[in-house]
Design a protein around this motif. Sequence first.
Motif, PDB file in Angstrom:
ATOM      1  N   GLY A 294       0.873  -1.177   0.000  1.00  0.00           N
ATOM      2  CA  GLY A 294       0.000   0.000   0.000  1.00  0.00           C
ATOM      3  C   GLY A 294       0.903   1.217   0.000  1.00  0.00           C
ATOM      4  O   GLY A 294       2.125   1.084   0.146  1.00  0.00           O
ATOM      5  N   VAL A 295       0.327   2.398  -0.193  1.00  0.00           N
ATOM      6  CA  VAL A 295       1.114   3.633  -0.049  1.00  0.00           C
ATOM      7  C   VAL A 295       0.333   4.618   0.807  1.00  0.00           C
ATOM      8  O   VAL A 295      -0.887   4.563   0.856  1.00  0.00           O
ATOM      9  CB  VAL A 295       1.442   4.339  -1.389  1.00  0.00           C
ATOM     10  N   GLY A 296       1.064   5.533   1.421  1.00  0.00           N
ATOM     11  CA  GLY A 296       0.394   6.513   2.292  1.00  0.00           C
ATOM     12  C   GLY A 296      -0.320   5.759   3.396  1.00  0.00           C
ATOM     13  O   GLY A 296       0.233   4.841   4.021  1.00  0.00           O
ATOM     14  N   THR A 297      -1.575   6.104   3.588  1.00  0.00           N
ATOM     15  CA  THR A 297      -2.360   5.436   4.629  1.00  0.00           C
ATOM     16  C   THR A 297      -2.410   3.924   4.418  1.00  0.00           C
ATOM     17  O   THR A 297      -2.293   3.149   5.370  1.00  0.00           O
ATOM     18  CB  THR A 297      -3.786   6.027   4.634  1.00  0.00           C
ATOM     19  N   THR A 298      -2.559   3.513   3.173  1.00  0.00           N
ATOM     20  CA  THR A 298      -2.694   2.062   2.961  1.00  0.00           C
ATOM     21  C   THR A 298      -1.372   1.323   3.181  1.00  0.00           C
ATOM     22  O   THR A 298      -1.382   0.115   3.395  1.00  0.00           O
ATOM     23  CB  THR A 298      -3.312   1.747   1.578  1.00  0.00           C
ATOM     24  N   TYR A 299      -0.252   2.051   3.153  1.00  0.00           N
ATOM     25  CA  TYR A 299       0.997   1.393   3.570  1.00  0.00           C
ATOM     26  C   TYR A 299       0.916   1.079   5.066  1.00  0.00           C
ATOM     27  O   TYR A 299       1.341   0.018   5.512  1.00  0.00           O
ATOM     28  CB  TYR A 299       2.204   2.288   3.262  1.00  0.00           C
ATOM     29  N   ALA A 340      -3.682  -3.101  -0.255  1.00  0.00           N
ATOM     30  CA  ALA A 340      -4.849  -2.350   0.206  1.00  0.00           C
ATOM     31  C   ALA A 340      -4.856  -1.041  -0.565  1.00  0.00           C
ATOM     32  O   ALA A 340      -3.805  -0.416  -0.744  1.00  0.00           O
ATOM     33  CB  ALA A 340      -4.750  -2.077   1.702  1.00  0.00           C
ATOM     34  N   SER A 341      -6.005  -0.653  -1.066  1.00  0.00           N
ATOM     35  CA  SER A 341      -6.113   0.641  -1.755  1.00  0.00           C
ATOM     36  C   SER A 341      -7.550   1.133  -1.627  1.00  0.00           C
ATOM     37  O   SER A 341      -8.484   0.398  -1.938  1.00  0.00           O
ATOM     38  CB  SER A 341      -5.742   0.491  -3.229  1.00  0.00           C
ATOM     39  N   GLN A 342      -7.705   2.344  -1.154  1.00  0.00           N
ATOM     40  CA  GLN A 342      -9.050   2.911  -1.067  1.00  0.00           C
ATOM     41  C   GLN A 342      -9.611   3.108  -2.470  1.00  0.00           C
ATOM     42  O   GLN A 342     -10.656   2.592  -2.820  1.00  0.00           O
ATOM     43  CB  GLN A 342      -9.003   4.231  -0.295  1.00  0.00           C
ATOM     44  N   SER A 343      -8.855   3.836  -3.291  1.00  0.00           N
ATOM     45  CA  SER A 343      -9.357   4.230  -4.614  1.00  0.00           C
ATOM     46  C   SER A 343      -9.286   3.101  -5.628  1.00  0.00           C
ATOM     47  O   SER A 343     -10.066   3.056  -6.576  1.00  0.00           O
ATOM     48  CB  SER A 343      -8.524   5.396  -5.138  1.00  0.00           C
ATOM     49  N   GLY A 344      -8.295   2.228  -5.458  1.00  0.00           N
ATOM     50  CA  GLY A 344      -8.073   1.193  -6.473  1.00  0.00           C
ATOM     51  C   GLY A 344      -7.421   1.749  -7.721  1.00  0.00           C
ATOM     52  O   GLY A 344      -7.379   1.087  -8.752  1.00  0.00           O
ATOM     53  N   GLU A 345      -6.904   2.970  -7.653  1.00  0.00           N
ATOM     54  CA  GLU A 345      -6.332   3.601  -8.843  1.00  0.00           C
ATOM     55  C   GLU A 345      -4.899   4.076  -8.631  1.00  0.00           C
ATOM     56  O   GLU A 345      -4.289   4.592  -9.566  1.00  0.00           O
ATOM     57  CB  GLU A 345      -7.169   4.826  -9.261  1.00  0.00           C
ATOM     58  N   THR A 346      -4.359   3.946  -7.437  1.00  0.00           N
ATOM     59  CA  THR A 346      -3.059   4.550  -7.133  1.00  0.00           C
ATOM     60  C   THR A 346      -1.949   3.972  -8.010  1.00  0.00           C
ATOM     61  O   THR A 346      -1.743   2.756  -8.043  1.00  0.00           O
ATOM     62  CB  THR A 346      -2.748   4.340  -5.639  1.00  0.00           C
ATOM     63  N   PHE A 347      -1.254   4.867  -8.692  1.00  0.00           N
ATOM     64  CA  PHE A 347      -0.263   4.453  -9.683  1.00  0.00           C
ATOM     65  C   PHE A 347       0.790   3.527  -9.079  1.00  0.00           C
ATOM     66  O   PHE A 347       1.113   2.483  -9.649  1.00  0.00           O
ATOM     67  CB  PHE A 347       0.407   5.704 -10.283  1.00  0.00           C
ATOM     68  N   CYS A 391     -13.428  12.959   1.679  1.00  0.00           N
ATOM     69  CA  CYS A 391     -12.311  13.723   2.249  1.00  0.00           C
ATOM     70  C   CYS A 391     -11.001  13.142   1.723  1.00  0.00           C
ATOM     71  O   CYS A 391     -10.856  11.919   1.632  1.00  0.00           O
ATOM     72  CB  CYS A 391     -12.347  13.640   3.775  1.00  0.00           C
ATOM     73  N   VAL A 392     -10.065  14.012   1.402  1.00  0.00           N
ATOM     74  CA  VAL A 392      -8.776  13.541   0.878  1.00  0.00           C
ATOM     75  C   VAL A 392      -8.086  12.635   1.898  1.00  0.00           C
ATOM     76  O   VAL A 392      -7.430  11.661   1.540  1.00  0.00           O
ATOM     77  CB  VAL A 392      -7.899  14.756   0.493  1.00  0.00           C
ATOM     78  N   ILE A 393      -8.286  12.943   3.173  1.00  0.00           N
ATOM     79  CA  ILE A 393      -7.653  12.143   4.222  1.00  0.00           C
ATOM     80  C   ILE A 393      -8.486  10.893   4.481  1.00  0.00           C
ATOM     81  O   ILE A 393      -9.670  10.976   4.777  1.00  0.00           O
ATOM     82  CB  ILE A 393      -7.544  12.987   5.506  1.00  0.00           C
ATOM     83  N   LYS A 482      -0.184  15.222  10.072  1.00  0.00           N
ATOM     84  CA  LYS A 482       0.599  15.920   9.045  1.00  0.00           C
ATOM     85  C   LYS A 482      -0.306  16.379   7.904  1.00  0.00           C
ATOM     86  O   LYS A 482      -0.233  17.516   7.453  1.00  0.00           O
ATOM     87  CB  LYS A 482       1.674  14.985   8.473  1.00  0.00           C
ATOM     88  N   GLU A 483      -1.150  15.452   7.442  1.00  0.00           N
ATOM     89  CA  GLU A 483      -1.966  15.736   6.260  1.00  0.00           C
ATOM     90  C   GLU A 483      -2.957  16.864   6.492  1.00  0.00           C
ATOM     91  O   GLU A 483      -3.102  17.744   5.650  1.00  0.00           O
ATOM     92  CB  GLU A 483      -2.792  14.495   5.886  1.00  0.00           C
ATOM     93  N   VAL A 484      -3.674  16.785   7.609  1.00  0.00           N
ATOM     94  CA  VAL A 484      -4.795  17.713   7.769  1.00  0.00           C
ATOM     95  C   VAL A 484      -4.428  18.977   8.530  1.00  0.00           C
ATOM     96  O   VAL A 484      -4.984  20.043   8.280  1.00  0.00           O
ATOM     97  CB  VAL A 484      -6.030  17.008   8.388  1.00  0.00           C
ATOM     98  N   LEU A 599      -2.280  18.192  -1.679  1.00  0.00           N
ATOM     99  CA  LEU A 599      -2.568  16.747  -1.714  1.00  0.00           C
ATOM    100  C   LEU A 599      -3.677  16.420  -2.706  1.00  0.00           C
ATOM    101  O   LEU A 599      -4.417  17.286  -3.144  1.00  0.00           O
ATOM    102  CB  LEU A 599      -2.984  16.254  -0.326  1.00  0.00           C
ATOM    103  N   ALA A 600      -3.771  15.165  -3.065  1.00  0.00           N
ATOM    104  CA  ALA A 600      -4.894  14.670  -3.861  1.00  0.00           C
ATOM    105  C   ALA A 600      -5.225  13.288  -3.338  1.00  0.00           C
ATOM    106  O   ALA A 600      -4.349  12.580  -2.837  1.00  0.00           O
ATOM    107  CB  ALA A 600      -4.527  14.595  -5.327  1.00  0.00           C
ATOM    108  N   LYS A 601      -6.485  12.929  -3.456  1.00  0.00           N
ATOM    109  CA  LYS A 601      -6.896  11.668  -2.860  1.00  0.00           C
ATOM    110  C   LYS A 601      -6.391  10.467  -3.643  1.00  0.00           C
ATOM    111  O   LYS A 601      -6.008   9.449  -3.090  1.00  0.00           O
ATOM    112  CB  LYS A 601      -8.420  11.621  -2.776  1.00  0.00           C
ATOM    113  N   SER A 602      -6.442  10.601  -4.950  1.00  0.00           N
ATOM    114  CA  SER A 602      -6.143   9.442  -5.762  1.00  0.00           C
ATOM    115  C   SER A 602      -4.981   9.815  -6.681  1.00  0.00           C
ATOM    116  O   SER A 602      -5.152  10.575  -7.615  1.00  0.00           O
ATOM    117  CB  SER A 602      -7.426   9.120  -6.533  1.00  0.00           C
TER     118      SER A 602
END
Length: 606
Positions: A294-299, A340-347, A391-393, A482-484, A599-602
């Motif tokens: 995962g990356v970010g939160t999903t990491y 794990a990926s919320q969006s299912g689109e993370t490069f 929400c982006v977060i 950090k993010e918000v 930031l961007a969500k996806s």
Amino acid sequence: MCGISGAVGLNNISELLFEGIKNLEYRGYDSCGVALMKNNRILVKKDIGGVEEFYRKHNVIQLKSKIGIAHTRWATHGKVTQENTHPFISSDGNFAVVHNGIISNYRPLRDKLKKEGFNFRSGTDTEVLAHLLEKFYKCSRNVEKAFIKTLSVIEGTFALAFISSYLPEQIFCAKRESPLMLGIGDEIKFVGSDFNAFIDHTKNAVILDDGEYAILSRDAYVVKSILSEEEVTKPITKIEWDSETSKKGGYPHYMLKEIYEQPQTISNALDLEPSGLDGVVDMFSKARNSYFLGVGTTYYVAKYAKYIFSQLSQEFFPSISSDEFQALANVDKHSLVFCASQSGETFDTLSALKHAKSKGARIAAVVNVMGSSIARLVDKVIIQGSGPEICVISTKAALSQMVILTLLAMKLALKKKVITRKTYNQHLQALRELPEIIQGVLNERSGFIHRLASKYSASRNWLYLGRGVYYPIALEAALKMKEVAYVHAEGMPGGFLKHGTLAMIDDDVFSIVFVPPPEDKVLYESTLHSIEEIRARSGFVLGIHFTPQGKNQDLYSEELILPKVPPLVAPLVQLVIGQLFAYFTAISLKRNIDKPRFLAKSVTVA
Ligand code: G6P
């Protein structure tokens, strides 16, 4: 990432386009713009700033049209300026293009086009598309042919859409590695980066695959292969999300709404079809080596999985940040890669999975967005059913993923016979109690957390400490901060502190410690040692703990006492506190809660 929204219909679509990009703003919100067809001429309006501000300032709703495309940007190439905002028009004004992704060979294309006399007005990669369409149209006098030719010379990733005054009742679009889908209504058709672009108007979607393009008109649509130019028959995907869930529903921010939705999303996770979970457990049990990604939160979700799997199923599975996967992992047909990926689109995650697949590994995922690229790529997918997270977060999606991963770890442990059915049932009972526990915490502790966050909102440095499975919780809670709130927060294992960071303890460094319940004796006591180390240096400690009032009273500078909960779910309850603490700190600091800066969500680019 950027958001694309387009519509062609019987009546005026200006307002629908506004709703469309407004709903996609979480993908990017530096600047936005719209291209509308008016009397067979293209009218472009664009500006820096958010969608609402742009529409108000330029009175865009008043510009009536039956066909148009809109874009909300997250800058990659070119600064945030009006010139760099999409849509881009060709030199002759007959084509207007919006794009998400990166045209990697845009420099040589731009240099060539400039030499040929095309006039560039921006520093973006996207603008070449508009000029290429014009150039190739002049050769063939056919918009579709010009489109195919344009697609054949560009490299990189894209989801793009354009309108042309030569065919003023059609929208053209195509995709390669960036998401794009069509919305199919009666006498109206949409194109969008995701369902949110049109969910209020139709629940029938056609998800484009890489290498496909589509042509939409009010009454019809066609999808074709870029390579063969032949028509492709596509299934209609029924969107299961309720459009009401995408609304703020009385909450001041999506972040708070989504935190409060967690009791429900956890229940949804626990009600998932068991056969879907069992199929994934089977993959884990058959694989010789498995990885969590995962990356970010999903990491951090993946890191949580690493701990919970080694704790419950007594087997070590490494977790790797997707962007580092290729540098680290050595996979083959005996491997399983689970992301794990919320969006299912993370490069980064998508690339890691494609790499694993190319090596013959089995791949699986827990994803929130049905029909997303990852959901369609993997051998087995668990659609977590958390509903749209705007929400982006990420809050509710991450917590639900943690619950699902706990369940998977329990199932694997049972399958491997390292826990008994009785223990399994006890754990399941603990998970089943979690929605109510979190509901109680939200109801009874939010006010206190709000006051605490306001009191310490001027603190610029936080250490977030946790041991064992509380370490990924500390990392994720620190990331929220950090993010918000844009406040420096460093997540760290409690035991690591004394190996260097302790030197930083002074009046300007504040610590939050995620203390396990006392029943978790070893972890609990070692966590108390970390606290003692800070307090011995007169450092500030906010303890989030489950110990009854009065016990260890002098240990903390501030404490947040939680009710007694089953140890299995204690870290998940503490994460909710971390989410709320970050949210209320950001409120005190007057941050842009749902759309934090930069930031961007996806993130669909490398
Ligand atoms: C971006 C977002 C993060 C998110 C990460 C992974 O960086 O800003 O909030 O955690 O992508 O996203 P995913 O959709 O794959 O979970």
